[in-house]
Design a protein around this motif. Structure first.
Motif, PDB file in Angstrom:
ATOM      1  N   LEU A  34      11.804   5.824  12.083  1.00 25.31           N
ATOM      2  CA  LEU A  34      10.092   6.688  10.788  1.00 25.31           C
ATOM      3  C   LEU A  34       9.606   5.453  12.128  1.00 25.31           C
ATOM      4  CD1 LEU A  34      11.166   5.343   6.975  1.00 25.31           C
ATOM      5  CD2 LEU A  34      10.415   7.455   8.100  1.00 25.31           C
ATOM      6  N   LYS A  35       8.382   6.160  11.911  1.00 22.18           N
ATOM      7  CA  LYS A  35       7.521   5.995  12.123  1.00 22.18           C
ATOM      8  C   LYS A  35       5.872   5.457  10.782  1.00 22.18           C
ATOM      9  CE  LYS A  35       3.037   6.894  15.331  1.00 22.18           C
ATOM     10  NZ  LYS A  35       2.943   8.036  15.635  1.00 22.18           N
ATOM     11  N   LEU A  36       5.603   4.364  10.400  1.00 21.88           N
ATOM     12  CA  LEU A  36       5.044   3.848   9.862  1.00 21.88           C
ATOM     13  C   LEU A  36       3.576   3.840  10.114  1.00 21.88           C
ATOM     14  CD1 LEU A  36       6.752   0.685   8.060  1.00 21.88           C
ATOM     15  CD2 LEU A  36       7.171   3.740   7.662  1.00 21.88           C
ATOM     16  N   SER A  37       2.544   4.415   9.392  1.00 24.55           N
ATOM     17  CA  SER A  37       0.919   4.633   9.675  1.00 24.55           C
ATOM     18  C   SER A  37       0.162   3.415   8.532  1.00 24.55           C
ATOM     19  CB  SER A  37       0.275   5.872   9.836  1.00 24.55           C
ATOM     20  OG  SER A  37       1.452   6.208  11.038  1.00 24.55           O
ATOM     21  N   CYS A  38      -0.759   2.598   9.277  1.00 26.58           N
ATOM     22  CA  CYS A  38      -2.145   2.044   8.429  1.00 26.58           C
ATOM     23  C   CYS A  38      -3.534   2.235   9.159  1.00 26.58           C
ATOM     24  CB  CYS A  38      -2.485   0.604   8.701  1.00 26.58           C
ATOM     25  SG  CYS A  38      -2.680  -0.390   8.146  1.00 26.58           S
ATOM     26  N   THR A  39      -3.987   2.858   8.204  1.00 25.30           N
ATOM     27  CA  THR A  39      -5.593   2.746   8.058  1.00 25.30           C
ATOM     28  C   THR A  39      -6.507   2.124   7.828  1.00 25.30           C
ATOM     29  OG1 THR A  39      -5.396   5.363   6.560  1.00 25.30           O
ATOM     30  CG2 THR A  39      -4.987   5.182   9.196  1.00 25.30           C
ATOM     31  N   GLY A  40      -7.447   2.223   8.019  1.00 26.89           N
ATOM     32  CA  GLY A  40      -8.922   1.778   6.669  1.00 26.89           C
ATOM     33  C   GLY A  40      -9.632   1.693   6.059  1.00 26.89           C
ATOM     34  N   THR A  41      -9.971   1.801   5.122  1.00 27.23           N
ATOM     35  CA  THR A  41     -10.791   2.786   4.235  1.00 27.23           C
ATOM     36  C   THR A  41     -11.655   0.988   3.922  1.00 27.23           C
ATOM     37  OG1 THR A  41      -9.888   4.372   2.962  1.00 27.23           O
ATOM     38  CG2 THR A  41     -11.814   3.801   1.827  1.00 27.23           C
ATOM     39  N   GLY A  42     -13.144   1.854   4.629  1.00 22.97           N
ATOM     40  CA  GLY A  42     -14.240   0.011   4.020  1.00 22.97           C
ATOM     41  C   GLY A  42     -13.987  -0.892   5.445  1.00 22.97           C
ATOM     42  N   LEU A  43     -13.299   0.027   6.447  1.00 21.25           N
ATOM     43  CA  LEU A  43     -12.434  -1.288   6.734  1.00 21.25           C
ATOM     44  C   LEU A  43     -12.438  -0.966   8.608  1.00 21.25           C
ATOM     45  CD1 LEU A  43     -11.388  -4.881   6.864  1.00 21.25           C
ATOM     46  CD2 LEU A  43      -8.754  -3.873   6.331  1.00 21.25           C
ATOM     47  N   PRO A  44     -13.147  -1.210   9.840  1.00 20.20           N
ATOM     48  CA  PRO A  44     -12.592  -1.198  10.605  1.00 20.20           C
ATOM     49  C   PRO A  44     -12.173  -1.891  11.165  1.00 20.20           C
ATOM     50  CG  PRO A  44     -14.875  -2.629  10.437  1.00 20.20           C
ATOM     51  CD  PRO A  44     -13.799  -2.764   9.038  1.00 20.20           C
ATOM     52  N   LEU A  45     -10.565  -1.516  11.395  1.00 20.03           N
ATOM     53  CA  LEU A  45      -9.712  -1.959  11.597  1.00 20.03           C
ATOM     54  C   LEU A  45      -9.359  -1.733  13.253  1.00 20.03           C
ATOM     55  CD1 LEU A  45      -7.396  -1.515   9.156  1.00 20.03           C
ATOM     56  CD2 LEU A  45      -6.086   0.016  10.365  1.00 20.03           C
ATOM     57  N   ASP A  46     -10.022  -1.219  13.741  1.00 26.56           N
ATOM     58  CA  ASP A  46     -10.782  -1.637  15.719  1.00 26.56           C
ATOM     59  C   ASP A  46     -11.268  -2.723  15.721  1.00 26.56           C
ATOM     60  OD1 ASP A  46     -13.159   0.090  16.546  1.00 26.56           O
ATOM     61  OD2 ASP A  46     -12.973  -0.473  14.228  1.00 26.56           O
ATOM     62  N   LEU A  47     -11.663  -3.783  14.717  1.00 21.88           N
ATOM     63  CA  LEU A  47     -12.106  -5.013  14.803  1.00 21.88           C
ATOM     64  C   LEU A  47     -11.253  -6.159  14.472  1.00 21.88           C
ATOM     65  CD1 LEU A  47     -15.834  -4.893  13.216  1.00 21.88           C
ATOM     66  CD2 LEU A  47     -14.439  -5.017  15.832  1.00 21.88           C
ATOM     67  N   TYR A  48      -9.996  -5.270  13.566  1.00 20.23           N
ATOM     68  CA  TYR A  48      -9.325  -6.738  13.672  1.00 20.23           C
ATOM     69  C   TYR A  48      -7.529  -7.056  13.826  1.00 20.23           C
ATOM     70  CZ  TYR A  48     -11.989  -7.304   9.080  1.00 20.23           C
ATOM     71  OH  TYR A  48     -12.694  -8.131   8.226  1.00 20.23           O
ATOM     72  N   SER A  49      -7.103  -8.327  14.929  1.00 18.79           N
ATOM     73  CA  SER A  49      -5.672  -8.070  14.705  1.00 18.79           C
ATOM     74  C   SER A  49      -4.718  -7.578  13.437  1.00 18.79           C
ATOM     75  CB  SER A  49      -5.069  -9.493  14.891  1.00 18.79           C
ATOM     76  OG  SER A  49      -5.768  -9.413  16.672  1.00 18.79           O
ATOM     77  N   ILE A  50      -4.382  -7.108  13.524  1.00 17.30           N
ATOM     78  CA  ILE A  50      -2.587  -6.559  12.216  1.00 17.30           C
ATOM     79  C   ILE A  50      -1.703  -7.164  12.504  1.00 17.30           C
ATOM     80  CG2 ILE A  50      -2.136  -4.314  11.500  1.00 17.30           C
ATOM     81  CD1 ILE A  50      -5.013  -4.830  11.220  1.00 17.30           C
ATOM     82  N   ALA A  51      -1.757  -6.750  11.381  1.00 16.02           N
ATOM     83  CA  ALA A  51       0.643  -7.022  11.094  1.00 16.02           C
ATOM     84  C   ALA A  51       1.434  -6.397  10.393  1.00 16.02           C
ATOM     85  CB  ALA A  51       0.478  -8.295  11.279  1.00 16.02           C
ATOM     86  N   TRP A  52       2.416  -6.010  10.797  1.00 13.26           N
ATOM     87  CA  TRP A  52       3.149  -5.282  10.029  1.00 13.26           C
ATOM     88  C   TRP A  52       4.690  -6.591   9.293  1.00 13.26           C
ATOM     89  CZ3 TRP A  52       3.540  -1.118   7.715  1.00 13.26           C
ATOM     90  CH2 TRP A  52       2.075   0.114   8.119  1.00 13.26           C
ATOM     91  N   PHE A  53       4.632  -5.993   8.136  1.00 17.14           N
ATOM     92  CA  PHE A  53       5.276  -7.207   7.093  1.00 17.14           C
ATOM     93  C   PHE A  53       6.408  -6.596   6.781  1.00 17.14           C
ATOM     94  CE2 PHE A  53       3.244 -11.884   7.339  1.00 17.14           C
ATOM     95  CZ  PHE A  53       2.190 -11.546   8.094  1.00 17.14           C
ATOM     96  N   ARG A  54       7.593  -7.409   6.038  1.00 17.62           N
ATOM     97  CA  ARG A  54       7.858  -6.326   4.318  1.00 17.62           C
ATOM     98  C   ARG A  54       8.493  -7.369   3.990  1.00 17.62           C
ATOM     99  NH1 ARG A  54      12.978  -5.173   8.862  1.00 17.62           N
ATOM    100  NH2 ARG A  54      14.431  -6.956   9.475  1.00 17.62           N
ATOM    101  N   GLN A  55       9.307  -6.436   3.128  1.00 11.77           N
ATOM    102  CA  GLN A  55       9.882  -7.785   2.099  1.00 11.77           C
ATOM    103  C   GLN A  55      10.876  -7.317   0.944  1.00 11.77           C
ATOM    104  OE1 GLN A  55       7.288  -8.950  -1.410  1.00 11.77           O
ATOM    105  NE2 GLN A  55       8.251 -10.349  -1.798  1.00 11.77           N
ATOM    106  N   ALA A  56      11.915  -7.405   1.198  1.00  8.24           N
ATOM    107  CA  ALA A  56      13.167  -6.286   0.499  1.00  8.24           C
ATOM    108  C   ALA A  56      13.480  -7.283  -0.875  1.00  8.24           C
ATOM    109  CB  ALA A  56      13.768  -6.656   1.491  1.00  8.24           C
ATOM    110  N   PRO A  57      14.038  -7.114  -1.787  1.00 10.17           N
ATOM    111  CA  PRO A  57      13.932  -7.045  -2.880  1.00 10.17           C
ATOM    112  C   PRO A  57      15.138  -8.710  -2.990  1.00 10.17           C
ATOM    113  CG  PRO A  57      14.450  -4.811  -2.869  1.00 10.17           C
ATOM    114  CD  PRO A  57      14.484  -5.599  -1.141  1.00 10.17           C
TER     115      PRO A  57
END
Length: 125
Positions: free
Chosen positions: A17-40
């Motif tokens: 699978l390929k997940l994508s993250c985009t920003g609305t009102g947030l310039p993503l290119d100015l931020y370091s980004i992380a992926w987290f996950r949470q299982a039940p």
């Protein structure tokens, strides 16, 4: 300001699978980004991170060699390519904009500026 994840779904073990993250009102290119996950029933855990320039990445040991984090050429979308998925990868995956980037570990929860709503990934036959 909003982070939006997409690309989750149901996949068989060994699939991708390929997940994508985009920003609305947030310039993503100015931020370091992380992926987290949470299982039940489990705590939210860091999966991978990338700095704002896209030159540094870090992975949890559990996903190293199977997941790849990247930015698009504009830096405004951050992707998480997930290969060789197994049932233990089943979780809700969250995109997060970070206050700073640490190159030798995954971020802690207090180091997150903004969270997305998450996208569900289910690995099952």
């Amino acid at each position: 300001v909003q982070l939006v994840e997409s690309g989750g779904g149901l996949v068989q073990p060994g699939g991708s699978l390929k997940l994508s993250c985009t920003g609305t009102g947030l310039p993503l290119d100015l931020y370091s980004i992380a992926w987290f996950r949470q299982a039940p029933g489990k705590e939210r855990e860091g999966v991978s991170s990338i700095n704002s320039f896209g030159t540094l990445t870090y992975y949890a040991d559990s996903v190293k060699g199977r997941f790849t984090i990247s930015r698009d050429s504009n830096g405004t979308t951050v992707n998480l390519q997930m290969d060789s998925l197994n049932p233990e990868d089943t979780a809700r995956y969250f995109c997060a904009a970070l206050k700073w980037y640490t190159s030798n570990r995954l971020p802690y929860l207090p180091e997150v500026y903004f969270w997305g709503q998450g996208t569900q990934v289910t690995v099952s036959s």
